[in-house]
Write a protein that holds these residues in place. Structure first.
Motif, PDB file in Angstrom:
ATOM      1  N   GLN A 212       0.863  -1.187   0.000  1.00  0.00           N
ATOM      2  CA  GLN A 212       0.000   0.000   0.000  1.00  0.00           C
ATOM      3  C   GLN A 212       0.896   1.232   0.000  1.00  0.00           C
ATOM      4  O   GLN A 212       1.864   1.308   0.752  1.00  0.00           O
ATOM      5  CB  GLN A 212      -0.937  -0.005   1.201  1.00  0.00           C
ATOM      6  CG  GLN A 212      -1.922  -1.162   1.173  1.00  0.00           C
ATOM      7  CD  GLN A 212      -2.937  -1.065   2.286  1.00  0.00           C
ATOM      8  OE1 GLN A 212      -3.822  -0.217   2.266  1.00  0.00           O
ATOM      9  NE2 GLN A 212      -2.824  -1.948   3.262  1.00  0.00           N
ATOM     10  N   ARG A 213       0.551   2.190  -0.833  1.00  0.00           N
ATOM     11  CA  ARG A 213       1.385   3.382  -1.032  1.00  0.00           C
ATOM     12  C   ARG A 213       0.575   4.630  -0.683  1.00  0.00           C
ATOM     13  O   ARG A 213      -0.534   4.820  -1.164  1.00  0.00           O
ATOM     14  CB  ARG A 213       1.847   3.436  -2.484  1.00  0.00           C
ATOM     15  CG  ARG A 213       2.686   4.673  -2.840  1.00  0.00           C
ATOM     16  CD  ARG A 213       3.116   4.602  -4.286  1.00  0.00           C
ATOM     17  NE  ARG A 213       1.967   4.597  -5.180  1.00  0.00           N
ATOM     18  CZ  ARG A 213       1.945   4.027  -6.388  1.00  0.00           C
ATOM     19  NH1 ARG A 213       3.015   3.385  -6.835  1.00  0.00           N
ATOM     20  NH2 ARG A 213       0.862   4.072  -7.141  1.00  0.00           N
ATOM     21  N   ASN A 215       0.490   8.797  -0.671  1.00  0.00           N
ATOM     22  CA  ASN A 215       1.028  10.032  -1.244  1.00  0.00           C
ATOM     23  C   ASN A 215       0.746  11.183  -0.284  1.00  0.00           C
ATOM     24  O   ASN A 215      -0.406  11.580  -0.111  1.00  0.00           O
ATOM     25  CB  ASN A 215       0.374  10.305  -2.597  1.00  0.00           C
ATOM     26  CG  ASN A 215       1.019  11.483  -3.323  1.00  0.00           C
ATOM     27  OD1 ASN A 215       1.504  12.419  -2.688  1.00  0.00           O
ATOM     28  ND2 ASN A 215       1.024  11.442  -4.647  1.00  0.00           N
ATOM     29  N   PRO A 216       1.759  11.744   0.397  1.00  0.00           N
ATOM     30  CA  PRO A 216       1.529  12.834   1.356  1.00  0.00           C
ATOM     31  C   PRO A 216       0.942  14.092   0.723  1.00  0.00           C
ATOM     32  O   PRO A 216       0.316  14.890   1.424  1.00  0.00           O
ATOM     33  CB  PRO A 216       2.944  13.117   1.902  1.00  0.00           C
ATOM     34  CG  PRO A 216       3.701  11.851   1.671  1.00  0.00           C
ATOM     35  CD  PRO A 216       3.165  11.324   0.368  1.00  0.00           C
ATOM     36  N   ASN A 217       1.138  14.274  -0.573  1.00  0.00           N
ATOM     37  CA  ASN A 217       0.607  15.474  -1.243  1.00  0.00           C
ATOM     38  C   ASN A 217      -0.891  15.371  -1.504  1.00  0.00           C
ATOM     39  O   ASN A 217      -1.645  16.317  -1.274  1.00  0.00           O
ATOM     40  CB  ASN A 217       1.353  15.726  -2.550  1.00  0.00           C
ATOM     41  CG  ASN A 217       2.814  16.056  -2.328  1.00  0.00           C
ATOM     42  OD1 ASN A 217       3.166  16.748  -1.377  1.00  0.00           O
ATOM     43  ND2 ASN A 217       3.689  15.553  -3.180  1.00  0.00           N
ATOM     44  N   THR A 218      -1.332  14.209  -1.974  1.00  0.00           N
ATOM     45  CA  THR A 218      -2.752  14.027  -2.290  1.00  0.00           C
ATOM     46  C   THR A 218      -3.537  13.406  -1.140  1.00  0.00           C
ATOM     47  O   THR A 218      -4.774  13.367  -1.194  1.00  0.00           O
ATOM     48  CB  THR A 218      -2.906  13.143  -3.537  1.00  0.00           C
ATOM     49  OG1 THR A 218      -2.368  11.840  -3.252  1.00  0.00           O
ATOM     50  CG2 THR A 218      -2.157  13.748  -4.718  1.00  0.00           C
ATOM     51  N   LYS A 219      -2.820  12.873  -0.121  1.00  0.00           N
ATOM     52  CA  LYS A 219      -3.447  12.192   1.017  1.00  0.00           C
ATOM     53  C   LYS A 219      -4.248  10.962   0.577  1.00  0.00           C
ATOM     54  O   LYS A 219      -5.297  10.643   1.151  1.00  0.00           O
ATOM     55  CB  LYS A 219      -4.375  13.153   1.790  1.00  0.00           C
ATOM     56  CG  LYS A 219      -3.733  14.443   2.232  1.00  0.00           C
ATOM     57  CD  LYS A 219      -2.684  14.214   3.298  1.00  0.00           C
ATOM     58  CE  LYS A 219      -2.108  15.535   3.792  1.00  0.00           C
ATOM     59  NZ  LYS A 219      -1.047  15.343   4.807  1.00  0.00           N
ATOM     60  N   VAL A 220      -3.763  10.260  -0.432  1.00  0.00           N
ATOM     61  CA  VAL A 220      -4.480   9.123  -0.993  1.00  0.00           C
ATOM     62  C   VAL A 220      -3.626   7.858  -0.900  1.00  0.00           C
ATOM     63  O   VAL A 220      -2.424   7.890  -1.163  1.00  0.00           O
ATOM     64  CB  VAL A 220      -4.868   9.382  -2.466  1.00  0.00           C
ATOM     65  CG1 VAL A 220      -5.452   8.128  -3.115  1.00  0.00           C
ATOM     66  CG2 VAL A 220      -5.866  10.534  -2.553  1.00  0.00           C
ATOM     67  N   TRP A 221      -4.282   6.728  -0.523  1.00  0.00           N
ATOM     68  CA  TRP A 221      -3.648   5.420  -0.520  1.00  0.00           C
ATOM     69  C   TRP A 221      -3.984   4.669  -1.806  1.00  0.00           C
ATOM     70  O   TRP A 221      -5.113   4.753  -2.299  1.00  0.00           O
ATOM     71  CB  TRP A 221      -4.162   4.566   0.653  1.00  0.00           C
ATOM     72  CG  TRP A 221      -3.656   4.969   2.007  1.00  0.00           C
ATOM     73  CD1 TRP A 221      -4.274   5.791   2.902  1.00  0.00           C
ATOM     74  CD2 TRP A 221      -2.439   4.550   2.629  1.00  0.00           C
ATOM     75  NE1 TRP A 221      -3.526   5.915   4.046  1.00  0.00           N
ATOM     76  CE2 TRP A 221      -2.393   5.162   3.910  1.00  0.00           C
ATOM     77  CE3 TRP A 221      -1.387   3.716   2.246  1.00  0.00           C
ATOM     78  CZ2 TRP A 221      -1.336   4.961   4.793  1.00  0.00           C
ATOM     79  CZ3 TRP A 221      -0.338   3.519   3.122  1.00  0.00           C
ATOM     80  CH2 TRP A 221      -0.310   4.135   4.382  1.00  0.00           C
ATOM     81  N   THR A 222      -3.029   3.933  -2.351  1.00  0.00           N
ATOM     82  CA  THR A 222      -3.275   3.016  -3.460  1.00  0.00           C
ATOM     83  C   THR A 222      -2.655   1.666  -3.103  1.00  0.00           C
ATOM     84  O   THR A 222      -1.749   1.592  -2.270  1.00  0.00           O
ATOM     85  CB  THR A 222      -2.669   3.524  -4.779  1.00  0.00           C
ATOM     86  OG1 THR A 222      -1.259   3.766  -4.587  1.00  0.00           O
ATOM     87  CG2 THR A 222      -3.330   4.816  -5.231  1.00  0.00           C
ATOM     88  N   THR A 223      -3.156   0.598  -3.744  1.00  0.00           N
ATOM     89  CA  THR A 223      -2.709  -0.757  -3.416  1.00  0.00           C
ATOM     90  C   THR A 223      -2.126  -1.457  -4.632  1.00  0.00           C
ATOM     91  O   THR A 223      -2.681  -1.382  -5.724  1.00  0.00           O
ATOM     92  CB  THR A 223      -3.880  -1.597  -2.871  1.00  0.00           C
ATOM     93  OG1 THR A 223      -4.389  -0.976  -1.689  1.00  0.00           O
ATOM     94  CG2 THR A 223      -3.422  -3.009  -2.525  1.00  0.00           C
ATOM     95  N   ILE A 224      -0.967  -2.111  -4.420  1.00  0.00           N
ATOM     96  CA  ILE A 224      -0.356  -2.964  -5.439  1.00  0.00           C
ATOM     97  C   ILE A 224      -0.536  -4.395  -4.962  1.00  0.00           C
ATOM     98  O   ILE A 224      -0.136  -4.740  -3.844  1.00  0.00           O
ATOM     99  CB  ILE A 224       1.143  -2.652  -5.607  1.00  0.00           C
ATOM    100  CG1 ILE A 224       1.342  -1.164  -5.933  1.00  0.00           C
ATOM    101  CG2 ILE A 224       1.761  -3.519  -6.687  1.00  0.00           C
ATOM    102  CD1 ILE A 224       2.794  -0.720  -5.902  1.00  0.00           C
ATOM    103  N   GLU A 225      -1.144  -5.254  -5.773  1.00  0.00           N
ATOM    104  CA  GLU A 225      -1.516  -6.591  -5.327  1.00  0.00           C
ATOM    105  C   GLU A 225      -0.647  -7.681  -5.932  1.00  0.00           C
ATOM    106  O   GLU A 225       0.049  -7.473  -6.918  1.00  0.00           O
ATOM    107  CB  GLU A 225      -2.982  -6.862  -5.676  1.00  0.00           C
ATOM    108  CG  GLU A 225      -3.952  -5.884  -5.021  1.00  0.00           C
ATOM    109  CD  GLU A 225      -5.386  -6.232  -5.312  1.00  0.00           C
ATOM    110  OE1 GLU A 225      -5.624  -7.178  -6.082  1.00  0.00           O
ATOM    111  OE2 GLU A 225      -6.279  -5.552  -4.768  1.00  0.00           O
ATOM    112  N   ASN A 226      -0.764  -8.867  -5.301  1.00  0.00           N
ATOM    113  CA  ASN A 226      -0.206 -10.114  -5.840  1.00  0.00           C
ATOM    114  C   ASN A 226       1.301 -10.058  -6.094  1.00  0.00           C
ATOM    115  O   ASN A 226       1.759 -10.267  -7.208  1.00  0.00           O
ATOM    116  CB  ASN A 226      -0.935 -10.501  -7.133  1.00  0.00           C
ATOM    117  CG  ASN A 226      -2.427 -10.630  -6.904  1.00  0.00           C
ATOM    118  OD1 ASN A 226      -2.852 -11.106  -5.872  1.00  0.00           O
ATOM    119  ND2 ASN A 226      -3.215 -10.187  -7.867  1.00  0.00           N
TER     120      ASN A 226
END
Length: 332
Positions: A212-213, A215-226
């Motif tokens: 899970q990543r 971004n401190p600028n956008t305050k958004v989490w994204t997920t890289i799977e598998n």
């Protein structure tokens, strides 16, 4: 001392900037004017500006912290922990600028140990940091890593029995002694490691093999799977532009394009309870050949020729403590 009056102030300061950290305490004891200069944050910033800082390995032991110099192989205790503070299995150590930060973030039915302890390498003093404002009821472990801006990013993990996996995260701003709760992660984590890469906070979950990543600028989490299911990681580090993971017997590099861990090295011996940190142009390992044996030190350089890839480091002088909790690299 009279001779100091004959040395121009700028020249005197220029001389002090070149004094190695391990010799600074003696200079400060002998010369009061030197003490005033060397205990200022600007002194550290100027040493960094002119490339005069040196990297050491910070070693956290049950009741103290020490610095180990892989070059001359000395390990010197620099500070016992203050009264009332004892390390636990989840205590973690982070280096931020000229400070060593110890984190106790356990929160369970029996105790509330969400504490921060900060050791200032310039003034040789301890300070207790602000208490973490936990957004959840209970958690028993966490992962954390520093950012280049001097903050510490934290993600909760390993919940107690009967409680859903936690998704809380926060950032501790060391210089301001201030916490900020972050948006919750997209999914909970258990056993995890974290790194800071190119301005973003990465949390690598060792139980479900996802990244899970944040971004401190956008305050958004994204997920890289598998990502390579079945690999039991011991350490995860970001070194020399590579995301590196170690298991008990192998070293891997993460391939961002193919979204998979690729094997770099197979080890002849298992890395029992291995500790690892990035030191200069190598990864420094502190490990044991078996569960009860003394620590053994190695330095590893990914991509180097076989003859230079692994370097065995002699046991430091007077190093008798086997119960090392964790290690990190400090630059001072």
């Amino acid at each position: 001392m009279d001779f100091l009056q004959e040395i121009p102030e700028e020249t005197f300061r220029d001389i002090l900037l070149r004094v190695p950290y391990k010799s600074q305490s003696k200079i400060k004891q002998l010369l009061e004017p030197a003490k005033e200069i060397m205990e200022c944050s600007q002194f550290y910033q100027d040493r960094a500006k002119f490339g005069l800082l040196k990297q050491y390995i910070c070693v956290l032991k049950p009741g103290s912290i020490s610095i180990y110099d892989p070059i001359d192989q000395t390990c010197v205790q620099i500070a016992p922990l203050p009264k009332g503070f004892q390390t636990s299995p989840s205590t973690q150590t982070v280096s931020v600028n000229h400070k060593i930060v110890l984190l106790w973030l356990e929160h369970n039915h029996d105790s509330d140990s969400r504490r921060i302890l900060i050791y200032d390498l310039l003034t040789s003093t301890w300070k207790q940091g602000a208490k973490m404002p936990t957004p959840t009821s209970y958690f028993t472990s966490f992962t954390c890593c520093p950012s280049p801006q001097g903050s510490i990013y934290i993600a909760e993990g390993e919940p107690m029995y009967g409680i859903d996996k936690l998704r809380g995260a926060a950032v501790y701003k060391v210089d301001k002694d201030m916490w900020e709760l972050l948006p919750k992660m997209q999914e909970g984590i258990r056993m995890s490691k974290s790194v800071f890469i190119e301005g973003m906070f990465y949390v690598i979950d060792l139980s479900n093999h996802r990244i899970q990543r944040f971004n401190p600028n956008t305050k958004v989490w994204t997920t890289i799977e598998n990502i390579s299911e079945g690999v039991e990681y011991v350490n995860v580090l970001y070194a020399f532009g590579r995301l590196i993971a170690t298991t008990l017997s192998k070293i891997y590099e993460y391939d961002w394009e193919e979204n998979v861990w690729k094997e770099l090295e197979t080890l002849a011996q298992h890395l029992w309870f291995a500790h690892a940190t990035v030191w200069c142009d190598r990864i420094f390992f502190m490990r044991r050949n078996n569960l009860s044996g003394p620590p053994v030190f190695y330095m590893y350089k990914p991509g180097a020729a076989l003859s230079d890839r692994w370097i065995s480091v002699a046991k430091p002088k007077k190093f008798k403590e086997n119960k090392v909790k964790c290690i990190t690299t400090i630059e001072i």
